[in-house]
Design an enzyme around this catalytic site. Sequence first.
Site, mmCIF file in Angstrom:
data_model
loop_
_atom_site.group_PDB
_atom_site.id
_atom_site.type_symbol
_atom_site.label_atom_id
_atom_site.label_comp_id
_atom_site.label_asym_id
_atom_site.label_seq_id
_atom_site.Cartn_x
_atom_site.Cartn_y
_atom_site.Cartn_z
ATOM 1 N N GLU A 1 26.738 -60.453 29.436
ATOM 2 C CA GLU A 1 27.511 -61.657 29.687
ATOM 3 C C GLU A 1 27.347 -62.011 31.171
ATOM 4 O OE1 GLU A 1 29.306 -63.914 28.089
ATOM 5 O OE2 GLU A 1 29.918 -64.745 30.008
ATOM 6 N N CYS B 1 36.712 -64.315 30.697
ATOM 7 C CA CYS B 1 35.704 -63.716 29.826
ATOM 8 C C CYS B 1 36.104 -63.771 28.367
ATOM 9 C CB CYS B 1 35.501 -62.264 30.235
ATOM 10 S SG CYS B 1 34.171 -61.476 29.339
ATOM 11 N N CYS C 1 35.345 -59.322 27.019
ATOM 12 C CA CYS C 1 36.518 -58.446 27.151
ATOM 13 C C CYS C 1 37.759 -59.325 27.087
ATOM 14 C CB CYS C 1 36.474 -57.661 28.448
ATOM 15 S SG CYS C 1 36.598 -58.677 29.920
ATOM 16 N N HIS D 1 42.260 -59.512 30.541
ATOM 17 C CA HIS D 1 42.752 -60.190 31.744
ATOM 18 C C HIS D 1 44.153 -60.762 31.514
ATOM 19 C CE1 HIS D 1 39.285 -59.717 34.314
ATOM 20 N NE2 HIS D 1 38.538 -59.913 33.238
ATOM 21 N N ARG E 1 34.996 -52.007 30.051
ATOM 22 C CA ARG E 1 34.004 -51.629 31.066
ATOM 23 C C ARG E 1 34.591 -50.852 32.230
ATOM 24 N NH1 ARG E 1 33.555 -55.511 28.268
ATOM 25 N NH2 ARG E 1 31.628 -56.007 27.164
ATOM 26 N N SER F 1 33.232 -54.633 36.276
ATOM 27 C CA SER F 1 31.822 -54.860 36.615
ATOM 28 C C SER F 1 31.640 -55.137 38.107
ATOM 29 C CB SER F 1 31.224 -55.993 35.773
ATOM 30 O OG SER F 1 31.136 -55.590 34.425
ATOM 31 N N CYS G 1 29.243 -57.124 32.735
ATOM 32 C CA CYS G 1 29.777 -58.457 32.473
ATOM 33 C C CYS G 1 29.932 -59.172 33.798
ATOM 34 C CB CYS G 1 31.095 -58.424 31.739
ATOM 35 S SG CYS G 1 31.690 -60.105 31.519
ATOM 36 N N CYS H 1 32.958 -61.687 34.251
ATOM 37 C CA CYS H 1 34.150 -61.051 34.803
ATOM 38 C C CYS H 1 33.966 -60.773 36.292
ATOM 39 C CB CYS H 1 34.408 -59.719 34.095
ATOM 40 S SG CYS H 1 35.247 -59.891 32.529
HETATM 41 NI NI1 NFE Z 1 33.767 -59.829 30.776
HETATM 42 FE FE1 NFE Z 1 35.445 -57.246 31.555
HETATM 43 C C1 NFE Z 1 35.579 -55.710 30.696
HETATM 44 C C2 NFE Z 1 36.909 -57.033 32.536
HETATM 45 S S1 NFE Z 1 34.221 -56.883 33.292
HETATM 46 S S2 NFE Z 1 33.828 -57.949 30.201
HETATM 47 O O1 NFE Z 1 35.564 -54.786 30.012
HETATM 48 O O2 NFE Z 1 37.835 -56.955 33.126
HETATM 49 O O3 NFE Z 1 33.628 -55.455 33.562
#
Ligand code: NFE
Length: 572
Positions: A14, A62, A65, A69, A484, A507, A551, A554
Amino acid sequence: MAKKIVVDPIPRIEGHLRIEAKMNDANVIEEAYSTGTMWRGIEVILKGRDPRDAWAFAERICGVCTTVHALASVRCVEDALGIEIPPNARIIRNLMNATQQTQDHLVHFYHLHALDWVDVVSALKADPAQASAIAQSISPWPKSSVGYFKDLQQRLVAFVESGQLGIFSNGYWGHPAYKLPPEVNLIAVAHYLEALDFQKEIVKIQTVFGGKNPHPNYVVGGMACAIDPNSDTAINIERLNMIKKIIDDTQTFIDQVYIPDLIAIAGFYKEWLYGGGLGNFMSYGDFPETNLDDFKSLLWPRGVILNKDLSTVIDVDPRDMSQIKEEIGHSWYSYSKGSDKGLHPWEGETKPNYTGPKPPFEFLDTDKQYSWLKTPRWKEHPVEVGPLARVLIAYAKGDPMIKETVGMVLGKLQVGPEALFSTLGRTAARGIECKQTAGFMGHFYDQLVANVKAGDYRTFNSERWEPSTWPKESKGFGYTEAPRGSLGHWIRIKDEKIDEYQIVVPSTWNASPRDNRGNSGAYEAALKGTPMVDPSKPLEILRTVHSFDPCLACASHLFDMNGNEITRVTIV
Ligand code: NFE
Ligand code: MG
C-alpha cells in the site's frame, strides 16, 4: 565502483516506496536506502478540529490496516479527557482489533508476500495427483482432491495461453531463486485464490460492530453500536451467532491452510536466512483485559529487545518525553523548534519541506534528506516493530501460547530460535501471531456473550461528551499494536479544539531513513548483506521488504513524484 539499483515503486504494497541499493561486484547489497515518495498531511488536516471527530479523519489514513487509526485516536482523546469506557466497548474493540490482525496477516501472507516464494507459472508443470497427495499429507483441509487441483491447473493454463495473467502478471516467474516443486506451487496458488475469497468473510465482524468496512465507526467514549439480544436492529443473538460461525471458520482456515502452507513453503527456503536486520525490537503491547494503563493486563506484552538479547526485555514508555523522538535529518520536513535532537510527539510538528531533486531523476542524494518519512527512534535506537518484534517479546517474557506455537513451527522446520532473526523468521512470526489472534477472537467473543448474558448492554459512556466539561487544555496518548507494529497517536487539546496531533506509525519505524547518527532504519538494515541472483529482477529485495508488510499510506500520512504504475528497476 559500487553498482546501484533502484526499485521504484515496490509493488504489492500500500502506498509508494522506493528502494535504492548499492551492490558490490558479487551483487551483494552493501547499503540500502528506503524512501517514502508521497506525503499526505493528515496530521495537518486534523489541526483545529473537534477532537471527537479525529478518529474519522485518522482512520482514512489507510484502508488496509483500517480500524487501527480509529482505535488509537479514540484511545488518545479518551486519555486526554479522562474518559473510561464500558467493558463491552473494550471487549468489542479488542475483538475488532483481533479480527483486523487476523484478516490482515492472512491477506499479507497470500496476496502480498507469497509470490516472492511461489512461482505461479511453475504450477503449470505440476502433477495434480501428487499435489493432492502432498496437500492431504500436510492438512485435513477438505479441498484437496486430484480433480480440484486439475481444474485449477486448467484455469491457470487458460490464463497463460490467453497471455493475460491478470492478478498474476508482472511476477519474476522462472527466476532461479524460486525453489518450490511445481506441486507445492500449485497448492499455494489454490490457497491464494481461496484466501482471497475467504478474507472477505472475516471482515463481516467489523461491519456488525462498526456498521461498515473498511473504516468502521467508532465513538469517543465507547462504541457506536447498540446491544440488545431482543431487538431486530441492534446486535442480537442472530448477529452474535453469525460472528461465532465466522470465528470458528477463521480458526479452521488458519490452522488447516495458512499454518501448514507456511511450514511447507518455508521448509524449501531454510537456507535463505538473509534479512535479519537491526536486531532491535519494540512493542507497545495491546489487548487490554482491564484498561490501557494496566500493562500487566495486556495480552500482548510491551517492551524493547536490543541486540537480539532475548534474556532482557526493557520497559518502554511512549509518554516519557525522553524516549521516543522523531528526527528529520534525512526527511523532507523542517522543525521551527530546532531539529538537532528530534522531537517527542507531544512537542512535535509537521511542516513539509521538500529539498530533493525535481522529478524525473535517477538517484536521490542520500547524504541529505531523502524521504517523506520522519525518523522515529527509541532512546536514539532504531527499532523494528511488527509481528516479529511482538512474538520475540512475548517469547522472551515466557508467554505460554507463543512459546508453544513458536516451538511447533521451529520444530517442524527443524531450525533453532536464531532462525527467527531473518526475513523468513518475520514471515513465520506473522503466521504464529495470526493463529494467536484467531484464538483471541474466540476469547473476546466469549467475554462479550458472558457480559450480555449478565444483562450488561452498555457500549457508550456519555459523561464527558459535552466540551463544556473538558479542561481548558489537555494532552493524551493512544496506542495500539496494528498488524504492522506499534502505532501511537499523541494529541494536545486547547479550547475544545485539536491544537496539535502527531501520529507515529509502524511503517514509519520500519521504513524510516537514516537517523541523525547515520544509523539505518529497519528495511535499510535488513537489506544489507543480501546476495542478488539477478539484479535486473530484484526478487530478493521484494522478499525482505515485503516481509515487513510495508504500508506507505500509513507511514507518510498527495504527492506522487513518479506516478509509475509499473515498477521501474534501474541498475547502473
Ligand atoms: Ni496502512 Fe498501518 C498497519 C498502521 S502502517 S497499514 O498495520 O498504523 O504500518
Ligand atoms: Mg507522523
